[in-house]
Every structure is written in C-alpha cells, then in structure tokens.
Enzyme design. Structure first.
Site, short mmCIF file in Angstrom:
data_model
loop_
_atom_site.label_atom_id
_atom_site.label_comp_id
_atom_site.label_asym_id
_atom_site.label_seq_id
_atom_site.Cartn_x
_atom_site.Cartn_y
_atom_site.Cartn_z
N SER A 301 6.03 -6.91 25.62
CA SER A 301 5.09 -6.84 26.30
C SER A 301 3.92 -6.14 25.62
CB SER A 301 5.28 -5.49 27.26
OG SER A 301 4.27 -4.63 27.35
N LYS A 302 2.78 -6.73 25.64
CA LYS A 302 1.56 -6.48 24.95
C LYS A 302 1.29 -4.90 24.89
CE LYS A 302 -3.11 -8.28 25.85
NZ LYS A 302 -3.90 -9.37 26.32
N ARG A 303 1.34 -4.51 25.94
CA ARG A 303 1.15 -3.12 26.38
C ARG A 303 2.17 -2.21 25.69
NH1 ARG A 303 1.49 -1.16 31.10
NH2 ARG A 303 2.11 -3.16 31.90
#
Ligand code: GLU
Length: 411
Positions: A301-303
């Site tokens: 996940s990018k976050r």
C-alpha cells in the site's frame, strides 16, 4: 431507413464535434502500421502522473521492456494524464527519471525530461484530445455511441435507487435514459447548452459469458458488457477505457501488460476494439506485489508501506540493478537458478517468459532483496563500490560523504 438514420447521425455529429476536421483515414496515414518482424512485441508502460512511482509500476515497466527488447520490438512510455484533477506538478519528471535510473528508458515517448521521441506521438494523452474526438465521432455516426446529458444529481439519484433496490449498478437498459432519445431531443439539449458525455451503446448480454484469453492467466470467462460506459467526459477528455484502446491501436501495441485491477473491464475493452473495427492486442494481467501483514496477504500500500515507493530503495542504498534483479526474480522464479548458473552475465540475457508469471501475485521479501543486493555488490569492483557509495552518501549522508571523500584510498 439505415441510410436515413446514418445521415441523421452525421448531421448530429457535426454539432457534437464541431472542431473535428480530420478523419480516421487521415490518422491512419499519419500513424502507419509498424514494420516489425512478426514475433516482435510492442509494449508500453502507461502510468498516470501522480508524483509517486510505485514499485508495481517499475515491475510492470520491466516486464514490458524485457518482452519488447527480447523480441526485437519496441517499448514505449505513454503518460496517461487525462485526469487533470489528480495531476501533481513535476510528476512526469518522476516517471521519466525513475525509468531512466532503473535502466528502463523507453524507445519512444519522453525519454528524457522534456525530450520526446517517436513517430506515434504525442505520447501524452492530454495532447491527443482531437484524436479521441475523431473516433468518438465515428462511433456516434455509426450508432455505436451516443451523447448523454444527465446531470450529476440525476446520476447520483440513479445510483442510489440501484443501491437501495439492490440492482446491479450501471447506466444500462432502462436506466440508460439517453440511449434511445430522438435526434430532436438531443438537438434540443445541445442547443440549450447542457453538458454531455459520449457513452458507448453496449450490446453485450450480462447473462452471456465471453471467453477471454490472458497471457498470464490463460483462458477465462466473464459476463459480456452491458453498461453504456462513458467514453468522453464532459470536458471532452477520454476515460481510460476509450483512450487506451485508441492509443494502443494507433501506436501499434501488440501486448498490453497491466495490473489485474483492469481485468474486470476486459470485456468492455474487447467490445470497444470490436466496435472500432480493430483486432485487439493480447492482454496480460498480473496480480499486484503483496506482503504479509499480521498473518495475511495484502497488496503493498502506497500509504502504509514505505517500500511501495521506488524512492525507498534509492534512499536505503540498494543498487538499482539489485532491485531490478529482485523484481525479475518475482516475475520468473527461474531467474534465481539462471543467476547461479550465470553469475556474471547481464540480467538482460535471461530468457523471460510471460507465461511463467505467478498468477496469484508475488510476495515482497526484503531478505531476498538484501541477499540479491549483496551478490550484486559483490560482483562490482572496488572502484565501482567506492563511486556508488560516494554518490549515495553525497545525497543521503553528508557526514559519511565527507569521510569517504577525504581519503579515497583508505575508504
Ligand atoms: N494508466 C493506467 C494505470 O496507471 C495504465 C494501465 C495500462 O497499462 O493500460 O493503471
């Protein structure tokens, strides 16, 4: 009757697309079919400029680049920047630089910041608005697409009703209000200045299955598409669905390799190819790179995961080629044995097979990357290690940089 209808559509399309002067014949002259050997792959990487280069984007670029260059084909970069709301300043530079740093410089498209090459450009979708309009006009003329003047409120009301009554969502069947409107009704809406989108007149039957073959997953079956998907938005910009079909046709792509989030729209895409009268390229959908989090698999996940951003590896000091070899190993696990048998050969000599990619998605494993990285560094000579360490320290660790540069011999 057909002829009269056709004429009517023509009159209508002139009003809908007053600025379209060229025809598809002109375009096909401008972008001739590529003259390549029969088995050569033409592939592309088509990121949207979000300011963030995901490890998955490098993975996708690597797979596409290998297939093209292994077969004497072409690998190009297309910037998919039709969503101006999402665009971040400098984001295209991030893409161009990352590809270059990882040895994945395309043959066509923006090869260096501000420098585009290739005969099939522009390679930025935002500059190709007139091209999409030509094909949208053609589809409307042929009765395969139509303008729809629904307001946002009306569409929201439709979605709410579908949700509340548990009906499969989408602008289709009796929900497709503008699908069968008369020419007078359309002209009236147009003359009153209402905004419109262009929608596909879908002819699929959701109850019927369609066989689709996938380079990675083999043969699969999906329901036919019956949703009148938007092709051109109210600002005249295309949706991904329409834009990639038009571009991949004109640019002569033979193989579309992309993330499996697009698998669900494959039948729509195949329908678009057919309605435009073109042969579809081969499609291959790969699962995203995943990791184990609290015992279960999930996609990077990018976050949440710093390693999702390719910059992470640079800052941590991994040589780019180690990351590339690691990704190649994720793509084809036979790479590991090949590397053992050919310890000093360039990774580009490894015969990559798309059919051997993992269908369920590879698992990111930092220990494996460390191991590969150790071997890659181990193959470098002293001078190379020193120069690379120095360059890394200059950017990331001033103190170390001062120490290393003061006494190269000792370092
Ligand atoms: N712009 C699309 C994306 O970033 C590209 C998908 C494709 O390769 O066709 O998901």
């Amino acid at each position: 009757v057909c002829c009269i209808l056709y004429m009517d559509y023509k009159k209508l399309t002139q009003k809908l697309f007053p600025d379209v002067k060229m025809t598809q014949v002109d375009l096909e002259k401008k972008y001739p079919r590529r003259n390549l050997p029969k088995d050569a792959f033409v592939t592309r990487v088509a990121p949207s400029p979000t300011g963030f280069m995901h490890m998955g984007a490098i993975f996708s670029a690597l797979v596409s680049e290998r297939l093209a260059h292994q077969t004497g084909g072409v690998f190009f970069l297309r910037i998919e920047d039709t969503d101006k709301k999402r665009e971040v300043v400098g984001a295209i530079d991030v893409i161009v630089n990352s590809l270059k740093n990882y040895g994945l410089t395309p043959d066509e498209g923006e090869v260096e910041i501000g420098k585009e090459i290739g005969a099939y450009g522009p390679y930025k979708q935002s500059l190709r608005g007139d091209i999409y309009a030509i094909y949208a006009k053609k589809l409307v003329e042929e009765g395969k697409a139509y303008p729809a003047f629904d307001t946002e409120e009306e569409l929201e009301k439709m979605s709410n009703e579908q949700r509340e009554t548990k009906i499969r969502p989408g602008y289709r069947g009796s929900w497709a209000v503008w699908r069968d409107k008369s020419e007078e009704e359309i002209l009236e809406a147009l003359n009153s200045g209402k905004k419109f989108v262009i929608r596909l007149k879908a002819t699929g039957d959701f109850e019927k299955k369609m066989k689709c073959s996938d380079m990675i997953r083999g043969e699969r079956e999906f329901s036919e598409n019956d949703i009148d998907t938007v092709l051109l938005k109210t600002d005249g910009m295309p949706t991904y669905h329409f834009a990639h079909v038009v571009d991949d046709y004109l640019m002569g792509t033979t193989d579309v390799l992309r993330a499996d989030e697009w698998l669900a729209s494959l039948t729509l895409h195949l329908e678009l190819w057919e309605k435009l009268g073109w042969t579809a390229p081969r499609y291959g959908h790969f699962a995203p790179i995943q990791k184990i989090d609290e015992g279960s698999r999930r996609k990077l996940s990018k976050r949440k995961d710093p390693e999702a951003n390719i910059v992470f590896f640079e800052e941590a000091g991994y040589p780019q080629v180690a990351v590339i070899e690691y990704l190649l190993n994720l793509a084809n696990s036979s790479f590991e044995d090949w590397r053992k048998a050919h310890p000093t050969t360039d990774y580009k000599e490894f015969p990559f097979y798309i059919g051997r990619m993992n269908v369920s998605g590879a698992l990111f494993d930092i220990n494996k990357l460390n191991d590969i990285s150790k071997n890659v560094i181990g193959r470098m000579n002293v001078q190379e290690v020193y120069e690379k360490a120095l360059a890394w320290a200059e950017k990331n660790d001033k103190h170390l940089y001062d120490r290393l540069s003061k006494n190269p011999k000792y370092s």
